[in-house]
Structure formats: C-alpha cells, structure tokens
Design a protein around this motif. Structure first.
Motif, PDB file in Angstrom:
ATOM      1  N   GLN A  12       0.827  -1.207   0.000  1.00  0.00           N
ATOM      2  CA  GLN A  12       0.000   0.000   0.000  1.00  0.00           C
ATOM      3  C   GLN A  12       0.860   1.254   0.000  1.00  0.00           C
ATOM      4  O   GLN A  12       0.604   2.197  -0.758  1.00  0.00           O
ATOM      5  CB  GLN A  12      -0.912   0.017   1.224  1.00  0.00           C
ATOM      6  CG  GLN A  12      -2.136  -0.874   1.134  1.00  0.00           C
ATOM      7  CD  GLN A  12      -2.985  -0.733   2.383  1.00  0.00           C
ATOM      8  OE1 GLN A  12      -2.738  -1.385   3.388  1.00  0.00           O
ATOM      9  NE2 GLN A  12      -3.966   0.126   2.322  1.00  0.00           N
ATOM     10  N   LYS A  13       1.860   1.276   0.870  1.00  0.00           N
ATOM     11  CA  LYS A  13       2.719   2.457   0.963  1.00  0.00           C
ATOM     12  C   LYS A  13       3.386   2.741  -0.375  1.00  0.00           C
ATOM     13  O   LYS A  13       3.508   3.893  -0.803  1.00  0.00           O
ATOM     14  CB  LYS A  13       3.772   2.250   2.044  1.00  0.00           C
ATOM     15  CG  LYS A  13       3.202   2.207   3.461  1.00  0.00           C
ATOM     16  CD  LYS A  13       4.276   1.856   4.477  1.00  0.00           C
ATOM     17  CE  LYS A  13       3.700   1.717   5.873  1.00  0.00           C
ATOM     18  NZ  LYS A  13       4.728   1.287   6.863  1.00  0.00           N
ATOM     19  N   LYS A  14       3.823   1.676  -1.050  1.00  0.00           N
ATOM     20  CA  LYS A  14       4.493   1.836  -2.344  1.00  0.00           C
ATOM     21  C   LYS A  14       3.540   2.429  -3.375  1.00  0.00           C
ATOM     22  O   LYS A  14       3.897   3.371  -4.091  1.00  0.00           O
ATOM     23  CB  LYS A  14       5.016   0.471  -2.811  1.00  0.00           C
ATOM     24  CG  LYS A  14       5.647   0.469  -4.190  1.00  0.00           C
ATOM     25  CD  LYS A  14       6.226  -0.899  -4.511  1.00  0.00           C
ATOM     26  CE  LYS A  14       5.147  -1.947  -4.705  1.00  0.00           C
ATOM     27  NZ  LYS A  14       5.704  -3.260  -5.104  1.00  0.00           N
ATOM     28  N   HIS A  15       2.338   1.882  -3.437  1.00  0.00           N
ATOM     29  CA  HIS A  15       1.397   2.320  -4.460  1.00  0.00           C
ATOM     30  C   HIS A  15       0.718   3.651  -4.132  1.00  0.00           C
ATOM     31  O   HIS A  15       0.185   4.309  -5.029  1.00  0.00           O
ATOM     32  CB  HIS A  15       0.327   1.241  -4.692  1.00  0.00           C
ATOM     33  CG  HIS A  15       0.803   0.102  -5.525  1.00  0.00           C
ATOM     34  ND1 HIS A  15       1.374  -1.026  -4.988  1.00  0.00           N
ATOM     35  CD2 HIS A  15       0.804  -0.085  -6.871  1.00  0.00           C
ATOM     36  CE1 HIS A  15       1.688  -1.870  -5.957  1.00  0.00           C
ATOM     37  NE2 HIS A  15       1.363  -1.317  -7.099  1.00  0.00           N
ATOM     38  N   GLU A  16       0.717   4.037  -2.872  1.00  0.00           N
ATOM     39  CA  GLU A  16       0.059   5.275  -2.468  1.00  0.00           C
ATOM     40  C   GLU A  16       1.055   6.397  -2.197  1.00  0.00           C
ATOM     41  O   GLU A  16       0.694   7.451  -1.682  1.00  0.00           O
ATOM     42  CB  GLU A  16      -0.800   5.015  -1.226  1.00  0.00           C
ATOM     43  CG  GLU A  16      -1.954   4.064  -1.506  1.00  0.00           C
ATOM     44  CD  GLU A  16      -2.716   3.665  -0.251  1.00  0.00           C
ATOM     45  OE1 GLU A  16      -2.378   4.178   0.846  1.00  0.00           O
ATOM     46  OE2 GLU A  16      -3.665   2.863  -0.356  1.00  0.00           O
ATOM     47  N   PRO A  20       6.945  11.813  -6.562  1.00  0.00           N
ATOM     48  CA  PRO A  20       6.716  11.761  -8.019  1.00  0.00           C
ATOM     49  C   PRO A  20       7.608  10.752  -8.738  1.00  0.00           C
ATOM     50  O   PRO A  20       7.186  10.169  -9.746  1.00  0.00           O
ATOM     51  CB  PRO A  20       7.007  13.198  -8.470  1.00  0.00           C
ATOM     52  CG  PRO A  20       7.852  13.791  -7.382  1.00  0.00           C
ATOM     53  CD  PRO A  20       7.407  13.131  -6.121  1.00  0.00           C
ATOM     54  N   ILE A  21       8.824  10.533  -8.238  1.00  0.00           N
ATOM     55  CA  ILE A  21       9.708   9.556  -8.871  1.00  0.00           C
ATOM     56  C   ILE A  21       9.149   8.151  -8.668  1.00  0.00           C
ATOM     57  O   ILE A  21       9.067   7.357  -9.623  1.00  0.00           O
ATOM     58  CB  ILE A  21      11.132   9.664  -8.297  1.00  0.00           C
ATOM     59  CG1 ILE A  21      11.736  11.020  -8.653  1.00  0.00           C
ATOM     60  CG2 ILE A  21      12.002   8.520  -8.835  1.00  0.00           C
ATOM     61  CD1 ILE A  21      13.090  11.267  -8.043  1.00  0.00           C
ATOM     62  N   GLN A  22       8.745   7.836  -7.429  1.00  0.00           N
ATOM     63  CA  GLN A  22       8.182   6.510  -7.168  1.00  0.00           C
ATOM     64  C   GLN A  22       6.886   6.305  -7.923  1.00  0.00           C
ATOM     65  O   GLN A  22       6.632   5.230  -8.462  1.00  0.00           O
ATOM     66  CB  GLN A  22       7.956   6.312  -5.666  1.00  0.00           C
ATOM     67  CG  GLN A  22       7.575   4.877  -5.305  1.00  0.00           C
ATOM     68  CD  GLN A  22       7.808   4.558  -3.846  1.00  0.00           C
ATOM     69  OE1 GLN A  22       8.170   5.415  -3.054  1.00  0.00           O
ATOM     70  NE2 GLN A  22       7.599   3.311  -3.484  1.00  0.00           N
ATOM     71  N   ARG A  23       6.080   7.362  -8.011  1.00  0.00           N
ATOM     72  CA  ARG A  23       4.824   7.250  -8.764  1.00  0.00           C
ATOM     73  C   ARG A  23       5.119   6.952 -10.231  1.00  0.00           C
ATOM     74  O   ARG A  23       4.442   6.138 -10.855  1.00  0.00           O
ATOM     75  CB  ARG A  23       4.027   8.558  -8.642  1.00  0.00           C
ATOM     76  CG  ARG A  23       3.347   8.719  -7.301  1.00  0.00           C
ATOM     77  CD  ARG A  23       1.851   8.486  -7.377  1.00  0.00           C
ATOM     78  NE  ARG A  23       1.449   7.437  -8.287  1.00  0.00           N
ATOM     79  CZ  ARG A  23       1.219   6.182  -7.937  1.00  0.00           C
ATOM     80  NH1 ARG A  23       1.389   5.786  -6.701  1.00  0.00           N
ATOM     81  NH2 ARG A  23       0.804   5.307  -8.818  1.00  0.00           N
TER      82      ARG A  23
END
Length: 203
Positions: A12-16, A20-23
């Motif tokens: 969840q933390k990763k996808h939420e 902006p780089i991780q997104r």
C-alpha cells in the motif's frame, strides 16, 4: 501525543506514495505489465498474491479485456482489493495450491513482486505451470540495484537497503535462469528497478 501508527502494508505504501519519482516508476511498471498482457492476449488472468488489487485495478483502467481473478492469503488485503475492484474482478481469499488441486485453469498466471517473499520459491513453479494454460508473467526486484536504491534514499540502512520481508535476491540474469528452468521466456521488458518476464509453458 503519539503520532498515529501507519498500518498500511508495504505494498500500500508503495502504491500510495506521493513521491513523483516513485509514482512514475510504479506507473511504468503497470504500463509494461499491460503491454505484456496485450501481447499475449489472454482471455483470463489469475494474479497470485494480488495484495490490495492495485495491479488488477491498473489493468481495468488500462483497458485490459480479460476476465480478471486475484487470490491473496492476507484477509485484510483481500477486503481492500474487493472494495477497490468491485465487480470488475473476482478476488478470493485462497491458496494457489488449492486452486491447482481444484482444477482451476487460466490463460495467464501472474506473480508480480511476490517470489522474493517466498522462502522456497522453486515450489511455486510447478503450481504456476499447472494453473496456466499458456502464459506466465512474473516480476521481482532487480538486485543488487533495488537494494542500492533503497540504501541511497535512506531506507533499510542497517540492512544495506534490503527490505525485511525479502528473502530472495535475483539479478536479471539469475531470475531469467530461474524462470527459464521451467518456462520458455518470450520477452524481458525494461522496467527499472525490477525484472519482469513474459514466459509461456513449454510444449
């Protein structure tokens, strides 16, 4: 006053994340997975370890027309996936081994960001083989790049960037050899910082 505890899963933390780089990395991951599905054109897809349903939701939003099924062992994640996807996908609180024993079959079986968590991942290959009628789509973190990136951004410093629940670490070549021991690899798209493989059953 104590700060509220973040009870979200690492998935969840990763996808939420609002980074902006991780997104951008996550969006690219979803886009490459959709491209692999569009190449294979399966009529039905099973995602093993679907978590909270983020990938299947991306498939729906990306126009994937296949019948979608996700299974997950974490009951809390199952509830969130069901709420997220509604009637767009079937989400089950189930074990892959039982699905295989029950004779369930799907045109494509996916395990995306799951095999690195399983202590004996080689045990999953015959189960995936049995559940799939043709296609396999799998991914894991690309090591040692993944750990190095975590370390450089200050994550899991005492573990040299390794996530605490990652028990397997594959280079791109090593993962290709692992999957290629049972399946025919068709394509390895560039999806930094992960390794993704589209494969099919051997005749």
């Amino acid at each position: 006053m104590n700060a509220p505890v973040d009870e979200r899963s690492s998935n969840q933390k990763k996808h939420e994340s609002n980074n902006p780089i991780q997104r951008g990395l996550i969006d690219n991951f979803h886009a490459k997975a959709i491209a692999m599905v569009n190449r294979a054109k399966p009529g039905s897809i099973l995602e093993l370890g679907c978590g909270e349903g983020y990938v299947l939701d991306a498939f729906v939003r990306g126009g994937v027309q296949a019948e979608l099924t996700g299974v997950e062992l974490d009951e809390r994640a199952v509830g969130k996936a069901q709420a997220r996807l509604g009637s767009r996908a079937t989400i089950e609180h189930e074990d892959a081994r039982k699905l295989a024993a029950d004779g369930r079959r799907f045109d494509m079986v996916m395990m995306l960001e799951v095999l690195e968590h399983i202590p004996e991942p080689e045990q999953m290959l015959p189960i995936i083989d049995e559940l799939s009628t043709e296609w396999i789509l799998v991914s894991v973190p690309w090591e040692p790049v993944f750990c190095a990136l975590n370390f450089m951004r200050g994550k899991n410093i005492t573990r040299w960037g390794n996530d605490i629940d990652h028990v397997n670490h594959w280079s791109r070549r090593g993962f290709a050899e692992f999957i290629g021991s049972r399946f025919e690899i068709v394509e390895q798209p560039g999806v930094f910082p992960w390794t993704m493989l589209l494969a099919r059953k051997r005749s």
